[in-house]
Structure formats: C-alpha cells, structure tokens
Design a protein around this motif. Structure first.
Motif, PDB file in Angstrom:
ATOM      1  N   ILE A 192       0.856  -1.189   0.000  1.00  0.00           N
ATOM      2  CA  ILE A 192       0.000   0.000   0.000  1.00  0.00           C
ATOM      3  C   ILE A 192       0.889   1.234   0.000  1.00  0.00           C
ATOM      4  O   ILE A 192       1.999   1.209   0.519  1.00  0.00           O
ATOM      5  CB  ILE A 192      -0.970   0.018   1.206  1.00  0.00           C
ATOM      6  N   ASP A 193       0.382   2.328  -0.600  1.00  0.00           N
ATOM      7  CA  ASP A 193       1.244   3.469  -0.881  1.00  0.00           C
ATOM      8  C   ASP A 193       0.482   4.776  -0.671  1.00  0.00           C
ATOM      9  O   ASP A 193      -0.736   4.841  -0.850  1.00  0.00           O
ATOM     10  CB  ASP A 193       1.739   3.383  -2.326  1.00  0.00           C
ATOM     11  N   PHE A 194       1.221   5.819  -0.314  1.00  0.00           N
ATOM     12  CA  PHE A 194       0.603   7.136  -0.130  1.00  0.00           C
ATOM     13  C   PHE A 194       0.121   7.731  -1.451  1.00  0.00           C
ATOM     14  O   PHE A 194      -0.658   8.682  -1.447  1.00  0.00           O
ATOM     15  CB  PHE A 194       1.589   8.096   0.543  1.00  0.00           C
ATOM     16  N   GLY A 199      -5.678  14.127  -1.921  1.00  0.00           N
ATOM     17  CA  GLY A 199      -5.725  15.313  -1.074  1.00  0.00           C
ATOM     18  C   GLY A 199      -4.946  15.121   0.209  1.00  0.00           C
ATOM     19  O   GLY A 199      -3.949  14.396   0.263  1.00  0.00           O
ATOM     20  N   GLN A 200      -5.409  15.808   1.263  1.00  0.00           N
ATOM     21  CA  GLN A 200      -4.833  15.697   2.611  1.00  0.00           C
ATOM     22  C   GLN A 200      -3.336  16.006   2.624  1.00  0.00           C
ATOM     23  O   GLN A 200      -2.556  15.363   3.332  1.00  0.00           O
ATOM     24  CB  GLN A 200      -5.074  14.292   3.188  1.00  0.00           C
ATOM     25  N   ASP A 201      -2.914  17.034   1.877  1.00  0.00           N
ATOM     26  CA  ASP A 201      -1.491  17.362   1.809  1.00  0.00           C
ATOM     27  C   ASP A 201      -0.929  17.778   3.158  1.00  0.00           C
ATOM     28  O   ASP A 201       0.206  17.459   3.490  1.00  0.00           O
ATOM     29  CB  ASP A 201      -1.263  18.467   0.770  1.00  0.00           C
ATOM     30  N   PHE A 207       2.664  13.676   8.771  1.00  0.00           N
ATOM     31  CA  PHE A 207       3.214  12.319   8.852  1.00  0.00           C
ATOM     32  C   PHE A 207       4.696  12.306   8.499  1.00  0.00           C
ATOM     33  O   PHE A 207       5.495  11.601   9.118  1.00  0.00           O
ATOM     34  CB  PHE A 207       2.461  11.385   7.909  1.00  0.00           C
ATOM     35  N   GLU A 208       5.062  13.074   7.490  1.00  0.00           N
ATOM     36  CA  GLU A 208       6.473  13.138   7.090  1.00  0.00           C
ATOM     37  C   GLU A 208       7.334  13.669   8.225  1.00  0.00           C
ATOM     38  O   GLU A 208       8.405  13.128   8.527  1.00  0.00           O
ATOM     39  CB  GLU A 208       6.619  14.017   5.853  1.00  0.00           C
ATOM     40  N   GLU A 407       1.885  11.988  -4.551  1.00  0.00           N
ATOM     41  CA  GLU A 407       3.295  11.684  -4.325  1.00  0.00           C
ATOM     42  C   GLU A 407       3.433  10.301  -3.708  1.00  0.00           C
ATOM     43  O   GLU A 407       2.773   9.982  -2.718  1.00  0.00           O
ATOM     44  CB  GLU A 407       3.913  12.734  -3.418  1.00  0.00           C
ATOM     45  N   PRO A 408       4.295   9.451  -4.262  1.00  0.00           N
ATOM     46  CA  PRO A 408       4.426   8.088  -3.732  1.00  0.00           C
ATOM     47  C   PRO A 408       5.171   8.051  -2.405  1.00  0.00           C
ATOM     48  O   PRO A 408       5.919   8.972  -2.058  1.00  0.00           O
ATOM     49  CB  PRO A 408       5.216   7.368  -4.825  1.00  0.00           C
TER      50      PRO A 408
END
Length: 524
Positions: A192-194, A199-201, A207-208, A407-408
């Motif tokens: 699973i990937d971002f 949305g939800q930038d 999270f980053e 963005e992955p």
C-alpha cells in the motif's frame, strides 16, 4: 550415572542458560526439581510416550532431574527434548562424547516429533555468547535461530533425528542463511502506498515530520476522512530497520510467539493496532507467565490506536511512562521484568461522539457539553506527550475524482531517510538517543534553540495558549525535525547537524499543537 545437557529459558526478552542434570540410580522413582512448573513436570509423560513410539525403551530407574539454577522458575515444554536426551545419555542409549558442545531446545509430541518453541532467537544469541558450537532446535524454528552467525544451527523433526545427529549418523546439515541479502530485498517493498491517498497534503506533511523525527501524532477528524487509511501507510515512509533494530524486534516477537513458521529476521517495522477493548495487561505485558504486551510488540515501530477516546482511561494512562522512558517495567510480587518500548504512537479520533462537530456539510447531533466531555477523555499529561496534533478535513469531491497519482511513499521516505541521517550524525556520541523525539533538555538547548524571532513567536503563542513546559519541549523537538527536513536537501549531513532553527520552523511546529488545553474552547 550423572549427565549434563545444556538448554536455555526466557526471562523478559533475553535467554538465560539452564543446565539439565540427570542422575539415575537403582529404584523406580522419577523426580524433576529446580522450580519446574506443571508443564515441565508433565514432560515425564510426553518423554515416556515419545521414547516408545520412536523405538526406544523408557528406562525404569530412580531418576532425579535438576534444572539449574534451581532458584529460578522454569516454564513451558521447551525442556522436553533436552530432558529426554539427558535421560537417554545417562542410560547410555545415546553416546555423544562432545555433548557439552550442544545447546538443545524443543517440545516433544507423543509420537516423537519435535514441536516449535518460543524464543529460539534469544536462545541462539545466548548459545553463541556462551561459546557453544552447535544448537539443536525444532525444524520450524531453524530459520529464525540460523540468523545468528558463528553458530551451527540444526533443525530436527523427530527425537530419532536428534539421537542420530548426536552420534554423527545423521545427514542433517547446519542451516546457513544470508540474512543481509534477504533483509535488503524485503525491507523496501510495501503493498500500500501514499500515492493512493487523494488530497490531505497537510496531513501527509505532518506524517512526514513525525516519521523524520520519531514523533507521536494524533489525528482528529470526521468518519471517512481517511485517518485509518493514512495510518496504515505510515510504515512505508519510515526509515528501514537497521540490523541491530531488526534483531531486537525479532527477539520480542519470538518470545511472544508471534513469528510465523519459517520466519527469519523481521525486515519491516512492526505496526500494531490493538482494539479499544484491550486490557492494561495486554497493552503493557506481564501476566502469570510474563509476556510482552502490545507496547513492546510495537518496539522500533508504530502503535496505532484508532478511536483514541474509546480506550478506557486506565489503559490510556499506562502509556505515559513508556512514551517518556521508552521502556516498560512490569513489577509483580514474584518478578520484575523490563521490556523495551521505543515506539511511535499514532492515534486517531473523531471530534465528538457523533463524529461531525465542525463538519462543513453535516450537522453535529451532540448535546451541549458532550463535545468537551468527549475530548476530556484524553488527559492533559497524555496529550502533552503527543508531539503533533493535526486536524483532518473531509476530502472534497474534486480531489477524490482526480485520477492523477499523488506523491508516492518512496519519495517521502527518501526525505525522511535524509533527515534521519542528520540525526544519526548529531547523536552518534549520545547513548540511547537516535532521533529528535528522544532529545533531553541539554540537547534541546544545544541543537534546537531557535533564533530571537522564533523565540519571540514561541513565547507569544505559549502565553496565549497557556501551554505546559512539556509542550514547550515538544515544539522545539518538532521544530528541529522540520529544520532537518528543510536543510537535508541543500546541505551536507555535517553542515546540517548544527544548522539553526528559524522562525518558520517554530511557526510550523506550533501549528501542530492545535489541541492543547487552552484552545479546546476555540476549536471545539
């Protein structure tokens, strides 16, 4: 005749050696001494049946078996195999001149097959530390134990296999695994990937920052906003496990019996999601037979608590000490055990019981006072320990309908790894500190103190929001991480180690403290 066979038992997440002394004399009595629990004493019946079905005669002598050290309690069925070998050796049914070179562990079935045990990896580590040349384990545990180098590990299926191995009549060879190649190949793949999150930038940015500095994070938002979806993708942007972390994490899961059959090293950070009905003991560990809890199973990984306020208050409050100390001490009348607990806490919650307080399109149905009562289920001291608190808004239709991939995870993870490299260089001489979230007051003053403009901004916001001293430290830690992310792309690691924390870094860090006590009335 007296013989000695060497085995090991588990205490906490480490193994300690156990010497199985077998003495046979004329008579017909069978005794096991050395603080053996019921499962160990019942080994007599299992061994008796296993010997007969394997084609051997059960010896009828007065037999005394001592499990040394005799003042430490021995639990479980992992002593079946070494007790059986000790008994057969004492009766000269097994002739092995170099028995002292082996450590043996395994549970026996009635048909003579050898069943898997918990804690094979810590036992292998202890065997190597003590200078044993060979380790015999059940076949189901051999890949787990073979992770330890400079030790010959043999996996056996039956009691007869063990006898033939000890007498050099077996074709079974030691198992050797190139763990580093498998470790490197498996640690970078996630299903699973971002890029699947629309949305939800602002939440992705939070999270980053959290992953880059090892910070705890709390998400507040209505049902269906994507809180759980994003939390499940968080392991994909965490930095990969180091070899030392992987060994420690695998030890915990091995002791808890959570490793799947044929498992080797855990190559990915654990992601634990206990239900909100979990008990305090299940969370922290312990019990009659001490076992690691969910806190320790999340060591070096993520503990995700969905529906945060639904957890009992007693359960939530036990998180406070391990979040600070990164170790959980379980003290009971008969034992005291330390379990590691360096985890990243990720929690999610609705803003109110119905979930729609502050929703742009749906009306909240909660009665007056219910919102504050719901939020107050989380104590101030616990909330202070959560570095990042972020609100999540519903995703608009245009964002959901956008087919362009976001963005992955790999791109985000690359930035996180660069920021962690700066922290590794920064704390290379600090014992037990590996990321910004673990900084103490001395390190905060040394590496995270802001410039004059940033300090003035911080003073203003702390005065208006009436934040605690702990919140002050949390803001500085998060600001240091934001600065590391800022500088990692344009500075070398050595230059970024002592880079300044600027006003813009402080401003973003303050923005992640939206749920502090004094602001509840304004936001909710």
């Amino acid at each position: 005749m007296l013989t000695k066979v060497y085995s090991a038992a588990i205490r906490g997440i480490d193994a300690f050696p156990v010497t199985i002394e077998t003495m046979i004399e004329n008579g017909a009595q069978f005794n096991i001494v050395g603080m053996a629990d019921t499962a160990v004493k019942e080994s007599y019946l299992r061994i008796q049946s296993a010997l007969k079905t394997s084609g051997y005669t059960f010896p009828h002598y007065r037999t005394t078996i001592n499990l040394a050290p005799a003042d430490v309690k021995k639990e479980g069925a992992s002593f079946d195999l070494p007790i059986a070998i000790g008994l057969m050796s004492a009766c000269e049914m097994v002739k092995c001149p170099n028995l002292e070179e082996y450590m043996i562990t395994g549970e026996l079935s009635l048909d003579g097959s050898v069943l898997p045990v918990r804690g094979a990896l810590p036992m292998a580590i202890k065997a190597r530390e003590m200078g044993f040349k060979r380790l015999i384990v059940p076949e189901a545990n051999v890949t787990e134990a073979a992770v330890v180098n400079k030790l010959e590990v043999f996996g056996v299926k039956t009691l007869r296999d063990v006898v033939e191995l000890l007498e050099d009549k077996s074709s079974i060879e030691a198992t050797h695994i190139n763990t580093r190649e498998l470790f490197a190949a498996d640690s970078t793949y996630f299903d699973i990937d971002f890029s699947e999150v629309k949305g939800q930038d602002n939440v992705k940015r939070a999270f980053e920052v959290a992953c880059a500095g090892g910070h705890n994070i709390l998400m507040v938002g209505p049902p269906g906003a994507g809180k759980s979806m994003m939390a499940k993708r968080l392991p994909g942007i965490l930095p990969p496990l180091g070899m030392g972390e992987a060994l420690e994490t695998t030890k915990i899961h091995s002791v808890a019996g959570k490793l799947q059959r044929g498992s080797m090293l855990m190559t990915r950070r654990p992601f634990r999601t206990p239900h909100h009905t979990v008990s305090p003991v299940a969370l922290v560990g312990g019990g009659n037979n001490p076992m690691p809890g969910e806190i320790s199973l999340a060591h070096n990984g993520v503990l995700f608590l969905d529906e945060f306020p639904e957890f009992p208050r007693q359960v939530l409050e036990v998180l406070r000490q391990p979040i600070e100390d990164r170790v959980i001490t379980v003290s009971r009348a008969k034992y005291t055990i330390d379990y590691p607990a360096s985890f990243m806490l990720v929690a999610s919650m609705n803003p109110c019981p119905c979930g729609y307080y502050g929703h742009p399109t749906k009306r909240c149905t909660c009665a007056p006072g219910q919102v504050s009562k719901y939020m107050n289920k989380i104590s101030g001291p616990l909330l202070d320990r959560i570095d990042i608190q972020v609100e999540i808004e519903p995703v608009p239709f245009d964002s959901m309908a956008d087919r362009a991939p976001a963005e992955p995870s790999a791109s985000i993870r690359e930035r996180v790894i660069r920021a962690r490299a700066i922290q590794t260089a920064r704390f290379k001489y600090e014992k037990g500190i590996y990321c910004n979230a673990q900084m103490n007051s001395r390190l905060l003053h040394q590496y995270a103190w802001p410039d004059e403009q940033g300090l003035a901004k911080l003073k203003d916001r702390m005065t208006k929001l009436n934040m605690s001293a702990r919140a002050f430290d949390r803001i500085l830690r998060v600001a240091r991480t934001i600065a590391d992310l800022d500088y990692s792309a344009r500075m070398s690691v050595d230059e970024a180690v002592n880079s300044p924390v600027l006003s813009r870094h402080i401003a973003e860090a303050i923005g992640y403290r939206t749920l502090d006590r004094a602001s509840y009335g304004q936001i909710f």
